[in-house]
Scaffold this motif. Structure first.
Motif, PDB file in Angstrom:
ATOM      1  N   ASN A  21       0.806  -1.213   0.000  1.00  0.00           N
ATOM      2  CA  ASN A  21       0.000   0.000   0.000  1.00  0.00           C
ATOM      3  C   ASN A  21       0.840   1.264   0.000  1.00  0.00           C
ATOM      4  N   ASP A  22       0.294   2.282  -0.631  1.00  0.00           N
ATOM      5  CA  ASP A  22       0.924   3.594  -0.642  1.00  0.00           C
ATOM      6  C   ASP A  22       0.936   4.152   0.793  1.00  0.00           C
ATOM      7  N   ASP A  23       1.994   4.906   1.123  1.00  0.00           N
ATOM      8  CA  ASP A  23       2.133   5.451   2.487  1.00  0.00           C
ATOM      9  C   ASP A  23       0.907   6.244   2.935  1.00  0.00           C
ATOM     10  N   SER A  24       0.334   7.020   2.012  1.00  0.00           N
ATOM     11  CA  SER A  24      -0.817   7.848   2.371  1.00  0.00           C
ATOM     12  C   SER A  24      -2.009   7.002   2.794  1.00  0.00           C
ATOM     13  N   VAL A  25      -2.205   5.903   2.070  1.00  0.00           N
ATOM     14  CA  VAL A  25      -3.337   5.024   2.375  1.00  0.00           C
ATOM     15  C   VAL A  25      -3.129   4.414   3.766  1.00  0.00           C
ATOM     16  N   ILE A  26      -1.896   4.025   4.048  1.00  0.00           N
ATOM     17  CA  ILE A  26      -1.601   3.434   5.361  1.00  0.00           C
ATOM     18  C   ILE A  26      -1.784   4.479   6.460  1.00  0.00           C
ATOM     19  N   TYR A  27      -1.288   5.674   6.192  1.00  0.00           N
ATOM     20  CA  TYR A  27      -1.370   6.731   7.208  1.00  0.00           C
ATOM     21  C   TYR A  27      -2.828   7.007   7.592  1.00  0.00           C
ATOM     22  N   ASN A  28      -3.674   7.171   6.593  1.00  0.00           N
ATOM     23  CA  ASN A  28      -5.078   7.468   6.896  1.00  0.00           C
ATOM     24  C   ASN A  28      -5.796   6.274   7.515  1.00  0.00           C
TER      25      ASN A  28
ATOM     26  N   ASN B 306      -4.133  13.999   6.003  1.00  0.00           N
ATOM     27  CA  ASN B 306      -2.807  14.434   5.551  1.00  0.00           C
ATOM     28  C   ASN B 306      -2.885  15.378   4.343  1.00  0.00           C
ATOM     29  N   TYR B 338       4.952   1.458  11.389  1.00  0.00           N
ATOM     30  CA  TYR B 338       4.179   2.612  10.961  1.00  0.00           C
ATOM     31  C   TYR B 338       3.444   3.279  12.120  1.00  0.00           C
ATOM     32  N   LYS B 348       2.682  11.255   7.407  1.00  0.00           N
ATOM     33  CA  LYS B 348       2.798  11.306   5.950  1.00  0.00           C
ATOM     34  C   LYS B 348       2.081  12.555   5.440  1.00  0.00           C
ATOM     35  N   VAL B 380      -5.178  11.871  -1.956  1.00  0.00           N
ATOM     36  CA  VAL B 380      -3.916  12.094  -1.222  1.00  0.00           C
ATOM     37  C   VAL B 380      -2.839  11.067  -1.603  1.00  0.00           C
ATOM     38  N   LEU B 417       0.155  -0.166  -6.943  1.00  0.00           N
ATOM     39  CA  LEU B 417       1.589   0.087  -6.738  1.00  0.00           C
ATOM     40  C   LEU B 417       2.426  -0.498  -7.866  1.00  0.00           C
TER      41      LEU B 417
END
Lengths: 95, 631
Positions: A21-28, B306, B338, B348, B380, B417
């Motif tokens: 997963n993209d970092d943004s998706v993980i962050y949210n 973010n 994370y 992020k 995002v 990805l």
């Protein structure tokens, strides 16, 4: 993502999530952990057996607001949809 | 540069050199030997007279490598083959017509069978070497990644691959003392990166100039209707550590002025923390205004919070996680996390991505409120990833719309990805693969690895199989299902996942460890594999130059375009994705790799799941095309 461990998911699943997963998706996803918990519990309740795979491959599903998600499931025969999702997670697209 | 950094770089370089020796050395020898023996058999089978031009010493050497019960048989075969060569040479040179006796022909057949046995043994050796080679190649790439990071003065990534370091120490037999010194220096290095990240976003002051008093913070929170004490204790601590009163006041004001609802301290405390530490009035003003113009509400932005955050930063957790490796013999990668329930370790930022993504998606005719409703994460997503994926979406001819409406699976696909590799794999793996993909675009996002078990399952299900009575049956991986009167392709349940219905058994016994053995497939080896893999691993753009369409090699295989599927070549039943060949070959050429059969075959078979027989057939066709095309 330690909260996932408390819900019974192991390190391997966490690593797979990070790598898929993209970092943004993980962050949210992390920011929305309360909703994520509710979605996981709901999925378990209705018999979805492939939650690991959904977490790795369709993480965004867990950020759908739980009340919205339940309404979407209710549009279908939940048992049939769950069975389809258990066979092929692409069936989540019916939602 | 830290004292031990050079030591580590040297160790890495030494090991890379050693691995490359292994990667190049053996294969060349074995490959040329297999090729030589195959050529010999092909010549002799097509025309026995060709023995006249073959050096007999080569034949004798080959016979001496055969396995017989006794040495006498070897001598007999040498004598018989010598006699055959003499007779044929005489016929050729003196125009005689002496025919070979039946026992001589039998001896000749036995010789050919024995050569084939040798070829098969050599191929098995090659396959086994290849497996080892794949492992070495993978770890070599990781060493190269570390060297790249350590030698880049502008590196902003924390060194976190502790399992690779552990392997390096073991391979180089590094003394415990040296190992500890290197690890301590790496901790310092990671600290420097961490400080640099903080400095970049302007919150380095927390270290020196301002120590927050809890009472001041409490009052500030109260002023804006928040209760500091309701926040998780770890978040409270982090605010006291990283926050600045003036910055926090500005953020509270900006949120209030832009009509954001109060952020719940208990359930959304981490979002509040990230905004207070790493947002700005300018970003909140600009992105909220932009969101309103596009039909979104301020609170919608808190679902993709973010979008209001500047840059990405690692908080202290990663650095600490790396520390825990020191002295540990664990081969587990302890280097990265994370975040957890109590502490935010990674913020992020995506404020720039948000505004750029909106402009890009609108340029493709999409309504932002619809995108938010169906797939808010797209707004995002890393802008570069979205731009690349939209470009590929068009190249592969996929549609974002179905019955004039934007569909969620299509938007989901834009989060992929590894878009191109997955699309290529579906094109190649089965004639219906591309149709299945068009019906199920989210597969582009839900699959990351083109060599995932799923593809081996499809490959296996596509083979013709024999049932218990010895009857041929075509298994087939797909079924048709009806969705609101539209018939769509789905994969059969037993192929996609381990489900209860199929007793959690892997399909045909295929697992990650044995997928190549069970499906009898191979991973082709190339002369310059390390360079090719390294180039493909580091490629960031998928732009294909128009000039590649005019390249002689590409023109030479044009006649193999699939008549039914414009995205594929069809080499006598072996499907190869056209865009893959163009993309990979173009990328290699752009990276100063010379066009050759080796580099072209790498492009053609990149990630292709194929067995030895099909590979040999494909290689023969491609060689024929290139030699014909070049002539």
């Amino acid at each position: 993502m330690e909260f996932l461990k408390e819900l019974g998911f192991n390190d391997l699943v966490l690593h797979r999530i990070i790598n898929s997963n993209d970092d943004s998706v993980i962050y949210n996803f992390i920011m929305d952990c309360d909703n994520v918990r509710d979605v996981i519990n709901y999925f378990r309740e209705i018999g979805i057996e492939v939650i690991d795979e959904l977490l790795v491959r369709r993480l965004e599903v867990f950020s759908i607001d739980i009340s919205k998600l339940k309404k979407q499931f209710d549009k279908y025969n939940v048992g049939v949809l769950v069975s389809l999702i258990n066979e092929d997670i692409s069936a989540i697209n019916f939602l | 540069m830290l004292e031990q950094q050079n030591t580590l770089i040297n160790l890495l370089k030494e090991q890379v050199d050693k691995n490359q020796e292994f990667l190049y050395g053996h294969d060349d020898q074995l490959d040329s030997s297999v090729q030589e023996n195959e050529d010999l058999v092909n010549h002799l089978v097509s025309d026995i007279k060709s023995i006249d031009s073959i050096d007999f010493q080569k034949i004798e050497k080959l016979i001496r490598s055969f396995t017989f019960d006794d040495d006498e048989t070897i001598d007999t075969m040498i004598n018989e083959m010598s006699l055959i060569k003499e007779i044929i040479t005489m016929n050729v040179e003196e125009n005689t017509t002496v025919e070979l006796e039946s026992d001589e022909l039998e001896a000749f057949d036995l010789f050919l069978n024995k050569v084939n046995e040798v070829i098969n043994i050599q191929k098995e050796e090659r396959a086994s070497l290849q497996k080892r080679r794949d492992i070495v190649l993978n770890v070599t790439n990781k060493y190269v990644d570390l060297i790249t990071m350590l030698t880049d003065p502008n590196n902003t990534s924390i060194i976190k691959d502790s399992s690779t370091l552990h392997l390096l120490f073991t391979k180089r037999k590094v003394e415990e003392k040296v190992k500890q010194r290197i690890l301590v220096d790496l901790m310092k290095y990671n600290h420097e990166i961490f400080e640099r990240q903080l400095k970049n976003i302007g919150i380095d002051e927390f270290n020196s100039s301002e120590v927050l008093m809890k009472n001041d913070v409490l009052q500030l929170f109260e002023k804006y209707g928040y209760q500091f004490s309701l926040l998780d204790m770890a978040v409270q601590n982090d605010i006291l550590k990283y926050g600045r009163l003036s910055r926090m006041e500005i953020i509270f004001q900006a949120l209030s002025e832009n009509n954001f609802s109060k952020i719940d301290e208990v359930s959304k405390g981490k979002i509040l923390f990230a905004l207070l530490v790493n947002s700005s009035k300018e970003i909140i003003d600009n992105n909220t205004k932009l969101a309103l113009e596009k039909g979104l509400q301020p609170d919608d932005l808190l679902q993709i919070s973010n979008s209001l955050i500047k840059q990405s930063i690692y908080m202290k957790k990663e650095v600490e996680m790396f520390f825990s490796y020191v002295g540990s013999d664990s081969e587990h990668d302890l280097g990265f996390s994370y975040g957890d329930d109590n502490l935010l370790s990674f913020i992020k930022g995506a404020a720039d991505d948000f505004s750029k993504n909106i402009a890009l998606l609108e340029s493709k005719g999409l309504m932002i409120s619809v995108v938010f409703d169906k797939c808010k994460q797209l707004l995002v997503l890393s802008h570069e990833l979205l731009r690349n994926n939209l470009s590929l979406f068009e190249k592969y001819g996929f549609s974002l719309m179905e019955k004039n409406a934007v569909v969620r699976p299509a938007l989901t696909a834009l989060m992929a990805l590894n878009f191109a590799d997955i699309a290529d794999q579906f094109i190649e793996i089965h004639p219906l693969g591309i149709y299945y993909l068009r019906d199920n675009l989210s597969n582009l996002r839900s699959n990351v690895n083109p060599l995932d078990i799923l593809f081996y399952n499809i490959y296996q299900a596509s083979r013709v199989q024999v049932d218990a009575d010895g009857k041929l049956v075509a298994a087939g991986p797909f079924v048709e299902v009806s969705d609101y009167h539209i018939v769509k392709l789905q994969l059969k349940g037993e192929i996609t996942r381990f489900s209860k219905k199929y007793k959690y058994l892997p399909y045909c016994g295929i697992t990650d460890l044995n997928k190549m053995e069970v499906t009898n497939t191979i991973c082709p080896v190339f002369d310059n594999q390390v360079e090719y893999d390294s180039i493909m691993k580091n490629v960031v753009s998928f732009e294909i130059d128009d000039s590649i369409f005019e390249h002689d090699y590409i023109k030479a295989i044009n006649s193999y375009s699939d008549q039914n599927e414009p995205l594929a070549y069809n080499f006598s039943g072996i499907r190869i994705s056209k865009l893959k060949v163009l993309r990979v070959f173009d990328t290699l050429l752009k990276n100063r790799i010379a066009p050759s059969i080796d580099s072209f075959m790498f492009a053609v078979t990149y990630h292709t799941i194929i067995n030895q027989e099909d590979y040999d057939r494909l290689a023969m066709i491609i060689r024929g095309c290139l030699q014909g095309g070049m002539a």
